[in-house]
Scaffold this active site. Sequence first.
Site, PDB file in Angstrom:
ATOM      1  N   ASP A  48       0.820  -1.214   0.000  1.00  0.00           N
ATOM      2  CA  ASP A  48       0.000   0.000   0.000  1.00  0.00           C
ATOM      3  C   ASP A  48       0.850   1.258   0.000  1.00  0.00           C
ATOM      4  OD1 ASP A  48      -2.470  -1.115   0.029  1.00  0.00           O
ATOM      5  OD2 ASP A  48      -2.740  -1.014   2.186  1.00  0.00           O
ATOM      6  N   LYS A  70      -3.191   3.474  -2.481  1.00  0.00           N
ATOM      7  CA  LYS A  70      -4.365   4.313  -2.679  1.00  0.00           C
ATOM      8  C   LYS A  70      -4.104   5.690  -2.093  1.00  0.00           C
ATOM      9  CE  LYS A  70      -7.117   0.228  -1.779  1.00  0.00           C
ATOM     10  NZ  LYS A  70      -6.142  -0.579  -1.011  1.00  0.00           N
ATOM     11  N   MET A 184      -6.923   9.262   9.925  1.00  0.00           N
ATOM     12  CA  MET A 184      -7.532   9.742   8.673  1.00  0.00           C
ATOM     13  C   MET A 184      -8.407  10.974   8.903  1.00  0.00           C
ATOM     14  SD  MET A 184      -8.643   6.067   7.067  1.00  0.00           S
ATOM     15  CE  MET A 184      -9.181   5.381   8.619  1.00  0.00           C
TER      16      MET A 184
HETATM   17  C1  LIG Z   1      -6.028   3.729   6.341  1.00  0.00           C
HETATM   18  S1  LIG Z   1      -5.387   4.177   7.902  1.00  0.00           S
HETATM   19  C2  LIG Z   1      -4.302   2.832   8.165  1.00  0.00           C
HETATM   20  C3  LIG Z   1      -3.882   2.670   9.585  1.00  0.00           C
HETATM   21  C4  LIG Z   1      -2.870   1.546   9.784  1.00  0.00           C
HETATM   22  N1  LIG Z   1      -3.445   0.272   9.466  1.00  0.00           N
HETATM   23  C5  LIG Z   1      -2.312   1.530  11.192  1.00  0.00           C
HETATM   24  O1  LIG Z   1      -2.563   0.574  11.940  1.00  0.00           O
HETATM   25  O2  LIG Z   1      -1.593   2.484  11.534  1.00  0.00           O
HETATM   26  C6  LIG Z   1      -4.328   5.509   7.451  1.00  0.00           C
HETATM   27  C7  LIG Z   1      -4.149   6.509   8.570  1.00  0.00           C
HETATM   28  O3  LIG Z   1      -3.254   5.999   9.549  1.00  0.00           O
HETATM   29  C8  LIG Z   1      -2.547   7.056  10.140  1.00  0.00           C
HETATM   30  N2  LIG Z   1      -1.107   6.817   9.960  1.00  0.00           N
HETATM   31  C9  LIG Z   1      -0.543   5.730   9.409  1.00  0.00           C
HETATM   32  N3  LIG Z   1       0.799   5.791   9.489  1.00  0.00           N
HETATM   33  C10 LIG Z   1       1.092   6.950  10.114  1.00  0.00           C
HETATM   34  C11 LIG Z   1       2.294   7.589  10.499  1.00  0.00           C
HETATM   35  N4  LIG Z   1       3.492   7.037  10.282  1.00  0.00           N
HETATM   36  N5  LIG Z   1       2.210   8.799  11.122  1.00  0.00           N
HETATM   37  C12 LIG Z   1       1.019   9.362  11.365  1.00  0.00           C
HETATM   38  N6  LIG Z   1      -0.148   8.801  11.020  1.00  0.00           N
HETATM   39  C13 LIG Z   1      -0.128   7.612  10.414  1.00  0.00           C
HETATM   40  C14 LIG Z   1      -3.026   8.343   9.469  1.00  0.00           C
HETATM   41  O4  LIG Z   1      -4.078   8.851  10.252  1.00  0.00           O
HETATM   42  C15 LIG Z   1      -3.539   7.815   8.149  1.00  0.00           C
HETATM   43  O5  LIG Z   1      -4.486   8.705   7.589  1.00  0.00           O
END
Ligand SMILES: C[S@@+](CC[C@H](N)C(=O)[O-])C[C@H]1O[C@@H](n2cnc3c(N)ncnc32)[C@H](O)[C@@H]1O
Length: 274
Positions: A48, A70, A184
């Site tokens: 992803d 995406k 998100m």
């Molecule tokens: C579709 S969700 C996926 C979350 C992922 N599965 C997790 O457990 O972290 C995507 C969101 O995760 C958060 N996110 C993921 N990685 C991040 C990071 N390194 N720093 C800050 N926010 C993060 C943000 O809010 C982003 O919009």
Amino acid sequence: MTTTTLGLRPGGHKPGRVLLIGAGPGDPGLLTRRALSALKGADVVVYDRLVSPEIMDLVPEDVLQIDVGKAPGHHRLTQDETNALLVDLARRGLCVARLKGGDPLIFGRGGEEAAELKTAGVEFKYVPGITAAQGAAAATGVPLTHRGLAAGVRYVTGHRCQDAVLDHDWASLANADTTLVVYMGAMNIADIASKLIRHGMASSLPVMAVSAATTPRQTQVISDLGHIAEAVGQAVPEAPLLFVIGHVVSLSPTAAQTLAITAPETQAKAVRYG
Ligand SMILES: C[S@@+](CC[C@H](N)C(=O)[O-])C[C@H]1O[C@@H](n2cnc3c(N)ncnc32)[C@H](O)[C@@H]1O
């Protein structure tokens, strides 16, 4: 996407399988040993947009890499197409590493992909990862629970599919004894903050926005509920971005100086930390 012809695995009538793997928040040091060995043993990695370049560098060069990433509103592959791809690859007898940012079971659609694999009769397993909230907490020094400040934590989405209205139970979320982590939420933070305030949260409650947590690109913005949307708007942190809302943010090593500044125009200038 790396292009190659995908045939049946040599000699292989062996059924393929899919590992639904969490890549963690970005720092390759936070990848689990099980995830790393799965990447090294895979025939193909389906990944992803959230998987960091530093993690992708760990995938051996001879392993095929397929980017189904995406960007918001710009799906490279739809979820249905991704599901079909996973089934197809496994039916060719391949060992598929389905690599997702954070943990596959926290806002990662891992459960949906697993359901499709199960329906198709494809063997699968989960490999957990460190979710973004956990990574951000450690990387910023802000605990998510803390005796006397937060007795619990809730992870909520700040975005609904196809931009549908965010229909959370706002009265229940507006509880300052529980830390709220919003995934998100970048597009809707103004609305989220105003709904929480309307349901009783103090506008002075500290909020931290963390971008690209645990990577060399990490930045953070600290403000309060009443000003977070404006502060983030001025700092323009890069994606991915998450919000930590609650008294625990006052424990951030950088919070004290920021939260003391109350004038909105000064605050917006003072809040960015690299
Ligand atoms: C579709 S969700 C996926 C979350 C992922 N599965 C997790 O457990 O972290 C995507 C969101 O995760 C958060 N996110 C993921 N990685 C991040 C990071 N390194 N720093 C800050 N926010 C993060 C943000 O809010 C982003 O919009």
